[in-house]
Design a protein around this motif. Structure first.
Motif, PDB file in Angstrom:
ATOM      1  N   LEU A 171       4.270  11.909  32.591  1.00  0.00           N
ATOM      2  CA  LEU A 171       3.329  12.570  31.693  1.00  0.00           C
ATOM      3  C   LEU A 171       4.067  13.378  30.622  1.00  0.00           C
ATOM      4  CD1 LEU A 171       0.555  13.750  34.163  1.00  0.00           C
ATOM      5  CD2 LEU A 171       0.214  12.233  32.204  1.00  0.00           C
ATOM      6  N   ARG A 172       5.134  14.038  31.019  1.00  0.00           N
ATOM      7  CA  ARG A 172       5.901  14.808  30.035  1.00  0.00           C
ATOM      8  C   ARG A 172       6.533  13.884  28.997  1.00  0.00           C
ATOM      9  NH1 ARG A 172       6.829  18.456  34.450  1.00  0.00           N
ATOM     10  NH2 ARG A 172       8.481  17.131  35.306  1.00  0.00           N
ATOM     11  N   VAL A 205      -4.886  11.158  39.953  1.00  0.00           N
ATOM     12  CA  VAL A 205      -3.840  10.690  39.040  1.00  0.00           C
ATOM     13  C   VAL A 205      -4.477  10.017  37.827  1.00  0.00           C
ATOM     14  CG1 VAL A 205      -1.875   9.124  38.779  1.00  0.00           C
ATOM     15  CG2 VAL A 205      -2.149  10.452  40.885  1.00  0.00           C
ATOM     16  N   THR A 206      -5.476   9.185  38.082  1.00  0.00           N
ATOM     17  CA  THR A 206      -6.188   8.543  36.969  1.00  0.00           C
ATOM     18  C   THR A 206      -6.767   9.590  36.024  1.00  0.00           C
ATOM     19  OG1 THR A 206      -6.749   6.621  38.332  1.00  0.00           O
ATOM     20  CG2 THR A 206      -8.095   7.005  36.371  1.00  0.00           C
ATOM     21  N   ASP A 207      -7.332  10.647  36.579  1.00  0.00           N
ATOM     22  CA  ASP A 207      -7.920  11.695  35.738  1.00  0.00           C
ATOM     23  C   ASP A 207      -6.864  12.360  34.855  1.00  0.00           C
ATOM     24  OD1 ASP A 207     -10.475  11.279  36.615  1.00  0.00           O
ATOM     25  OD2 ASP A 207     -10.460  12.904  38.093  1.00  0.00           O
ATOM     26  N   ARG A 208      -5.684  12.549  35.383  1.00  0.00           N
ATOM     27  CA  ARG A 208      -4.631  13.171  34.582  1.00  0.00           C
ATOM     28  C   ARG A 208      -4.231  12.254  33.424  1.00  0.00           C
ATOM     29  NH1 ARG A 208       0.098  15.106  38.342  1.00  0.00           N
ATOM     30  NH2 ARG A 208       0.659  16.331  36.480  1.00  0.00           N
ATOM     31  N   ASP A 211      -7.113  12.388  30.905  1.00  0.00           N
ATOM     32  CA  ASP A 211      -7.127  13.650  30.163  1.00  0.00           C
ATOM     33  C   ASP A 211      -6.026  13.664  29.103  1.00  0.00           C
ATOM     34  OD1 ASP A 211      -9.228  14.523  31.696  1.00  0.00           O
ATOM     35  OD2 ASP A 211      -7.998  15.716  33.061  1.00  0.00           O
ATOM     36  N   PHE A 212      -4.851  13.150  29.460  1.00  0.00           N
ATOM     37  CA  PHE A 212      -3.764  13.067  28.487  1.00  0.00           C
ATOM     38  C   PHE A 212      -4.176  12.204  27.301  1.00  0.00           C
ATOM     39  CE2 PHE A 212      -0.472  10.159  26.960  1.00  0.00           C
ATOM     40  CZ  PHE A 212       0.361  11.056  26.311  1.00  0.00           C
ATOM     41  N   ALA A 213      -4.723  11.009  27.588  1.00  0.00           N
ATOM     42  CA  ALA A 213      -5.099  10.090  26.518  1.00  0.00           C
ATOM     43  C   ALA A 213      -6.137  10.723  25.597  1.00  0.00           C
ATOM     44  CB  ALA A 213      -5.638   8.795  27.111  1.00  0.00           C
ATOM     45  N   ARG A 214      -7.097  11.411  26.166  1.00  0.00           N
ATOM     46  CA  ARG A 214      -8.194  11.951  25.357  1.00  0.00           C
ATOM     47  C   ARG A 214      -7.754  13.172  24.563  1.00  0.00           C
ATOM     48  NH1 ARG A 214     -12.616   9.920  29.817  1.00  0.00           N
ATOM     49  NH2 ARG A 214     -13.018   7.959  28.693  1.00  0.00           N
ATOM     50  N   HIS A 216      -5.128  13.170  22.985  1.00  0.00           N
ATOM     51  CA  HIS A 216      -4.479  12.557  21.824  1.00  0.00           C
ATOM     52  C   HIS A 216      -5.380  11.540  21.122  1.00  0.00           C
ATOM     53  CE1 HIS A 216      -0.525  14.338  22.467  1.00  0.00           C
ATOM     54  NE2 HIS A 216      -0.736  14.183  23.757  1.00  0.00           N
ATOM     55  N   ASP A 217      -6.653  11.482  21.505  1.00  0.00           N
ATOM     56  CA  ASP A 217      -7.581  10.521  20.914  1.00  0.00           C
ATOM     57  C   ASP A 217      -6.987   9.114  20.944  1.00  0.00           C
ATOM     58  OD1 ASP A 217      -9.935   9.631  19.705  1.00  0.00           O
ATOM     59  OD2 ASP A 217      -9.110   9.849  17.681  1.00  0.00           O
ATOM     60  N   ALA A 218      -6.374   8.759  22.055  1.00  0.00           N
ATOM     61  CA  ALA A 218      -5.694   7.474  22.192  1.00  0.00           C
ATOM     62  C   ALA A 218      -6.633   6.426  22.769  1.00  0.00           C
ATOM     63  CB  ALA A 218      -4.478   7.619  23.103  1.00  0.00           C
ATOM     64  N   LEU A 219      -6.477   5.189  22.310  1.00  0.00           N
ATOM     65  CA  LEU A 219      -7.171   4.079  22.952  1.00  0.00           C
ATOM     66  C   LEU A 219      -6.690   3.985  24.394  1.00  0.00           C
ATOM     67  CD1 LEU A 219      -9.019   1.505  22.551  1.00  0.00           C
ATOM     68  CD2 LEU A 219      -6.865   0.248  22.253  1.00  0.00           C
ATOM     69  N   ILE A 220      -7.625   3.802  25.314  1.00  0.00           N
ATOM     70  CA  ILE A 220      -7.310   3.711  26.743  1.00  0.00           C
ATOM     71  C   ILE A 220      -7.600   2.287  27.198  1.00  0.00           C
ATOM     72  CG2 ILE A 220      -7.875   4.535  29.057  1.00  0.00           C
ATOM     73  CD1 ILE A 220      -8.976   7.111  27.594  1.00  0.00           C
ATOM     74  N   THR A 221      -6.591   1.601  27.702  1.00  0.00           N
ATOM     75  CA  THR A 221      -6.819   0.257  28.216  1.00  0.00           C
ATOM     76  C   THR A 221      -6.483   0.217  29.697  1.00  0.00           C
ATOM     77  OG1 THR A 221      -6.452  -2.100  27.802  1.00  0.00           O
ATOM     78  CG2 THR A 221      -4.533  -0.657  27.632  1.00  0.00           C
ATOM     79  N   LEU A 222      -7.203  -0.631  30.441  1.00  0.00           N
ATOM     80  CA  LEU A 222      -7.071  -0.637  31.897  1.00  0.00           C
ATOM     81  C   LEU A 222      -7.537  -1.969  32.467  1.00  0.00           C
ATOM     82  CD1 LEU A 222     -10.088   1.309  33.400  1.00  0.00           C
ATOM     83  CD2 LEU A 222      -9.811   1.022  30.939  1.00  0.00           C
TER      84      LEU A 222
END
Length: 468
Positions: A171-172, A205-208, A211-214, A216-222
């Motif tokens: 994450l860092r 872990v998924t939530d972390r 939260d990181f992606a959001r 940064h307003d990042a597209l999240i793919t899964l």
């Protein structure tokens, strides 16, 4: 780059145009990277002229799911099931890559996409073995000159040497990449996040990662609806984590209610028909997503097994969806008397569908005035294109990837007269051949170590294959 480019004498493959048995040619004017006119007889005396010579012009195709890093190990997955893939790629080949390997793979994979008329892709990059791997992956895409989203993967590759001792370390590092991305990546790339599979980590872990992606307003793919996360959409919805910033992939095992939830959330879905049918994931959900009110998009998926053109995926998805619809009628003892999905539907899914799924709707995936000038021209001089019929039908079902003779990205010509611009293909081949050999030599050594550190994946595979 010239201020204006005039593309003359081309047929339009536009899903909004009606079928044409006697198509007419037209012109396209590009200015400052955007399409400013699509009409007959354009006069632009100061423009660079590209003679279309009655080629088919199509909006650059959009691949919404590809693991570009696997371009360096072509063909290894030819006869694999999904369980084989997990065992051999995730805890084998993935452990053997150096930063130079992923750079070459991403460069070659993105160039291959451009070479076939794919001008944008979503790179699900789950090979972040070290900070240097991340830098090299981004640089490969940047140097190729493709548009897209680089999705930083949180999956913990069980390599012999660990650069990240914990998920906190990952994450860092992801935070560092996100903060510096705009300064280091090319202007055509956006930053995204690829989540760790739900079967490997807990919801906390998924939530972390979410939260990181959001932040940064990042597209999240899964990956969803495969073994390990057969009902991932429902789980996310129940926890209030679904959103329009999500690009789901596969969803074969998801119920109709889950597809409805996905559509209601505003998120996208990438269907990868060739991989899904080979690897036992289930039938592609094209039909069911449409019935749920969604707009499909398509992806190439694993370059370790599948060529990088989108025409193949569009054809497979279209004809498979038609076969599924036809079988419902055949099961009633009668012969189908109509076709539901059309070639125009398939083209829209492979262009506009991908653009919307990647949050680029209206900007790319269309030849409309005002869109970015991502354009591919497909030659019509071959026997496979004689006689010339409806441009959409000819492109979707008659053309070959090698017919792509000219490709523009953001108004810049990246392929001209059948050749990629400024690319040393013999030199790249030599480097990739050497990289493939190095990776193969390291796999057996790495696998012994990885096997003991991939218990989570081993449990998922055993549970899914009934060998637990």
């Amino acid at each position: 780059m010239p201020k204006e480019i005039l593309i003359r004498n081309v047929y339009l493959a536009d899903p909004d145009l009606p079928p044409q048995t006697r198509p007419r040619t037209t012109d396209i004017l590009v200015r400052d990277g955007r399409i400013v006119a699509v009409e007959d007889g354009i006069q632009a005396p100061d423009a660079e002229v590209i003679e279309g010579d009655r080629a088919i012009a199509v909006a650059g195709m959009v691949d919404s799911h590809r693991h570009v890093w696997q371009t360096a190990i072509r063909g290894v997955a030819a006869d694999w099931s999904l369980a084989d893939y997990v065992r051999e790629i995730r805890v084998g080949y993935a452990t053997a890559y150096t930063p130079e390997h992923i750079y070459l793979a991403n460069l070659a994979g993105a160039l291959e996409a451009l070479d076939t008329g794919v001008t944008a892709l979503c790179d699900f990059s789950h090979l972040m073995n070290s900070p240097a791997h991340a830098e090299a992956a981004i640089q490969g895409l940047t140097d190729a000159g493709i548009r897209g989203v680089f999705c930083y993967g949180f999956y913990d590759v069980p390599a012999r040497e660990r650069a990240f001792a914990s998920h906190d370390d990952r994450l860092r590092h992801a935070e560092e990449v996100a903060q510096s991305f705009r300064a280091t990546a090319g202007p055509l790339l956006d930053f995204g996040v690829a989540l760790t599979e739900f079967g490997l980590v807990g919801p906390e872990v998924t939530d972390r990662e979410l939260d990181f992606a959001r932040r940064h307003d990042a597209l999240i793919t899964l990956h969803v609806g495969t073994f390990g996360s057969p009902h991932g959409i429902a789980d996310l919805d129940r926890r209030g984590r679904l959103g329009p910033d999500m690009l789901h992939v596969h969803a074969n095992m998801c119920g109709d209610d889950e597809l409805e939830r996905l559509v209601a959330s505003g998120g996208g879905l990438s269907i990868t028909p060739e991989t899904e049918m080979q690897m036992g994931m289930g039938w592609p959900v094209t039909n069911r997503l449409i019935e749920a009110g969604g707009l499909p998009s398509f992806g190439v998926d694993i370059a370790s097994n599948i060529g990088g053109d989108m025409l193949t995926q569009m054809r497979l998805a279209l004809q498979t969806a038609r076969a599924i619809d036809n079988q419902k009628v055949l099961d009633q003892g009668i012969v189908p008397d109509r076709i539901g999905l059309t070639v125009r539907d398939a083209l829209r899914f492979g262009t506009e569908g991908g653009a919307r799924a990647m949050r680029m709707g209206g900007e790319i995936g269309t030849l409309r005035k005002g869109a970015r000038a991502d354009i591919a021209l497909f030659a019509t001089g071959g026997l496979n294109m004689m006689p010339m019929g409806d441009p959409v039908a000819m492109l979707l079902l008659e053309s070959r990837p090698g017919d792509a003779v000219t490709v523009l990205v953001d108004g810049r010509v990246v392929k001209r007269d059948g050749r990629l611009v400024g690319v040393d293909l013999p030199g790249l081949r030599e480097k990739l051949d050497r990289a493939f050999g190095e990776i193969a030599d390291r796999v057996a050594e790495s696998r012994d170590t990885a096997a003991g550190s991939s218990n989570a994946y081993a449990r998922v595979v055993k549970r899914a294959t009934g060998t637990d």
